[in-house]
Design an enzyme around this catalytic site. Structure first.
Site, PDB file in Angstrom:
ATOM      1  N   GLY A 291       3.680  -6.187  -1.829  1.00  0.00           N
ATOM      2  CA  GLY A 291       2.366  -6.044  -2.419  1.00  0.00           C
ATOM      3  C   GLY A 291       2.447  -5.711  -3.896  1.00  0.00           C
ATOM      4  O   GLY A 291       3.389  -6.113  -4.604  1.00  0.00           O
ATOM      5  N   SER A 292       1.487  -4.948  -4.362  1.00  0.00           N
ATOM      6  CA  SER A 292       1.369  -4.707  -5.799  1.00  0.00           C
ATOM      7  C   SER A 292       2.467  -3.829  -6.388  1.00  0.00           C
ATOM      8  O   SER A 292       2.590  -3.737  -7.607  1.00  0.00           O
ATOM      9  CB  SER A 292       0.006  -4.082  -6.111  1.00  0.00           C
ATOM     10  OG  SER A 292      -1.023  -5.024  -5.871  1.00  0.00           O
ATOM     11  N   THR A 293       3.287  -3.172  -5.551  1.00  0.00           N
ATOM     12  CA  THR A 293       4.411  -2.429  -6.119  1.00  0.00           C
ATOM     13  C   THR A 293       5.370  -3.375  -6.850  1.00  0.00           C
ATOM     14  O   THR A 293       6.068  -2.968  -7.778  1.00  0.00           O
ATOM     15  CB  THR A 293       5.196  -1.664  -5.036  1.00  0.00           C
ATOM     16  OG1 THR A 293       5.705  -2.590  -4.059  1.00  0.00           O
ATOM     17  CG2 THR A 293       4.317  -0.628  -4.359  1.00  0.00           C
TER      18      THR A 293
ATOM     19  N   LYS B 188       4.603  -5.613  -8.860  1.00  0.00           N
ATOM     20  CA  LYS B 188       4.116  -5.883 -10.222  1.00  0.00           C
ATOM     21  C   LYS B 188       4.955  -5.156 -11.273  1.00  0.00           C
ATOM     22  O   LYS B 188       4.972  -5.560 -12.436  1.00  0.00           O
ATOM     23  CB  LYS B 188       2.640  -5.496 -10.338  1.00  0.00           C
ATOM     24  CG  LYS B 188       1.733  -6.425  -9.531  1.00  0.00           C
ATOM     25  CD  LYS B 188       0.293  -5.921  -9.465  1.00  0.00           C
ATOM     26  CE  LYS B 188      -0.552  -6.850  -8.599  1.00  0.00           C
ATOM     27  NZ  LYS B 188      -1.927  -6.331  -8.391  1.00  0.00           N
TER      28      LYS B 188
END
Length: 489
Positions: A218-220, A222
């Site tokens: 997920g967004s980790t 990024k």
């Protein structure tokens, strides 16, 4: 000597020669193979003929041995707080062999390792009771308890690392199991072991989720995408506009738009702002602009696509895929075929926190003989340099903004600088299942940066709309960081 006798003598001599050849072949050529044959009961008898050495945390044994009446076996393994420590120790069972640290260090723990020859010889001459050597870990008992208690009844995992050395401080996985329940040979032990198998227990309590389970990050992820943007010169100033449209259409598609979660200020957002509010559009565009080759190369510097990460327990390979342009854009925000272990995401946070230098993770500090002589001492090793020190500082600044005023405020610790990144990863076909809640972080003080953490919560009774890394995973990471910091005082 007459001719018949000479023939008999030659024949007998050949038989003796053949016997000598066979004996030497069995002893020296096939010796190791026969010794390690699972059907060689003498090996198991020897393994449990003396008290097994212990696995040590903070100077205290988290394992033990007790006498048993199981036929040929004199001792069996015992565990202290077995459920909490099972992801570290693994198990040693009279009936079901061993795994993880128990298996990898079996020679030391049983006293049969050649490095313990001197110690065994001294014990023989002094008449001391024989026992195995010890395995001294890097684990922090406070951090492990904080991780295990923080996960509670939720399905998930925690990995915590000292960024400066690579020493693993916590490795928790839930649901868990107690290795003591099947350490022996009885029918009760067999029933306990069988009840833990996947076909009997779909929650898979024996699965080490911190090392052996991969999830979409997920967004980790990024954080890795931001690192790729800086390292490849796509952007240099984290506070300048990224020239990102809203909406953003995935490349090579017929108008398929990449959605953001909620009404957030992502149009032309800076890297700092995009990480603070977690803009899919900005980071998906970065991944597409850089291309799959550059994104994959940066991910691999952090440890992705490496099947040989040993702690010494082997971790599953985290995957950043070779993909087409639209899928590569999705992989850049931690979706599509992007898969990772919690350990890998702790390594990402660790490298950023350590000025861009990634240290090789490890959880065995020393192997110690029965006379307390150290037979092996681990030396911290640099694994790679995913970021320049300058770019690492920029991402630290961005991650610290996430915790100060972004999606990670639940990880704030008074008088401590905390950097973090939340993630809520889609799960199931068409995102039909509850998403995974992620949080990666580090904590630093004037004395240094002693801990980086990754938390994933795979399953929860929380309502779907309340599942987010900042709400579920960040508080767990906070407690783990606090536990390590408390031990540093």
């Amino acid at each position: 000597m007459n001719k018949p006798l000479r023939r008999v003598a030659i024949f007998c001599g050949l038989l003796v020669l053949a016997l000598l050849v066979r004996v030497n072949w069995v002893q020296f050529v096939q010796g190791d193979e026969l010794k390690n044959d699972p059907h060689n009961r003498r090996v198991a008898i020897e393994r449990y003929s003396i008290p097994r050495g212990n696995i040590i945390v903070d100077g205290k044994a988290i394992t033990g041995s007790s006498t048993t009446d199981s036929g040929d076996f004199k001792y069996k393994r015992t565990y202290k707080n077995g459920k909490m420590w099972a992801p570290v120790t693994g198990y040693a069972s009279q009936a079901f062999d061993a795994n993880q640290l128990e298996k990898l260090n079996d020679g030391i723990l049983t006293g049969t390792d050649d490095r313990l020859f001197f110690s065994r010889t001294v014990d023989m001459f002094t008449g001391s009771k024989q026992k195995g050597g010890n395995v001294v870990t890097t684990l922090d008992a406070r951090a492990q308890k904080a991780a295990f208690d923080g996960l509670g009844k939720q399905k998930g995992a925690v990995a915590a690392i000292n960024p400066e050395t690579g020493a693993i401080l916590a490795l928790a996985s839930t649901p868990s199991y107690d290795p003591s329940t099947f350490a022996g040979m009885s029918n009760k032990d067999a029933e306990a072991y069988n009840a833990l198998q996947k076909k009997s227990n779909p929650d898979e309590p024996m699965l080490n989720r911190a090392l052996r389970q991969t999830y979409p990050p997920g967004s980790t992820f990024k954080v890795v995408t931001a690192a790729a943007a800086l390292e490849n010169g796509l952007y240099n100033d984290v506070d300048s506009s990224t020239r990102s449209p809203l909406p953003y259409t995935l490349p090579d598609t017929s108008g398929v738009e990449l959605k953001n979660e909620g009404n957030i200020p992502c149009k032309n957002a800076s890297l700092r702002e995009a990480l603070r509010v977690s803009c899919n559009t900005v980071f998906g565009k970065i991944s597409a602009d850089l291309g799959n080759k550059k994104m994959k190369a940066e991910a691999e510097k952090f440890g992705f696509n490496n099947p040989g990460i040993n702690t010494p327990v082997r971790a599953s390979e985290s995957i950043f895929p070779t993909d087409n342009r639209p899928q590569n854009a999705m992989a850049g925000i931690g979706q599509a075929s992007n898969r990772t272990t919690p350990l890998q995401m702790a390594m990402v946070a660790s490298a950023v926190a350590n000025g861009g230098k990634l240290m090789k993770p490890y959880m065995v500090d020393q192997l110690v003989a029965t006379n307390l002589n150290v037979v092996q001492q681990h030396t911290p090793q640099e694994m790679s340099q995913p970021l320049s020190p300058e770019n690492a500082q920029k991402i630290q600044s961005m991650m610290e903004t996430v915790v100060k005023s972004g999606t990670g405020t639940n990880a704030q610790i008074p008088n401590v600088t905390v950097g973090g990144k939340t993630g809520t990863a889609q799960h199931g076909e068409n995102n039909k299942d509850n998403p995974y809640a992620w949080f990666i972080s580090y904590a630093k003080t004037d004395k240094g940066t002693p801990v980086a953490v990754a938390v994933v919560i795979e399953g929860s009774d929380t309502l779907r709309d309340d599942i987010a890394g900042g709400k579920l995973a960040a508080p767990v990471a906070k407690h783990v960081m606090q536990a390590v910091l408390e031990g540093e005082k």
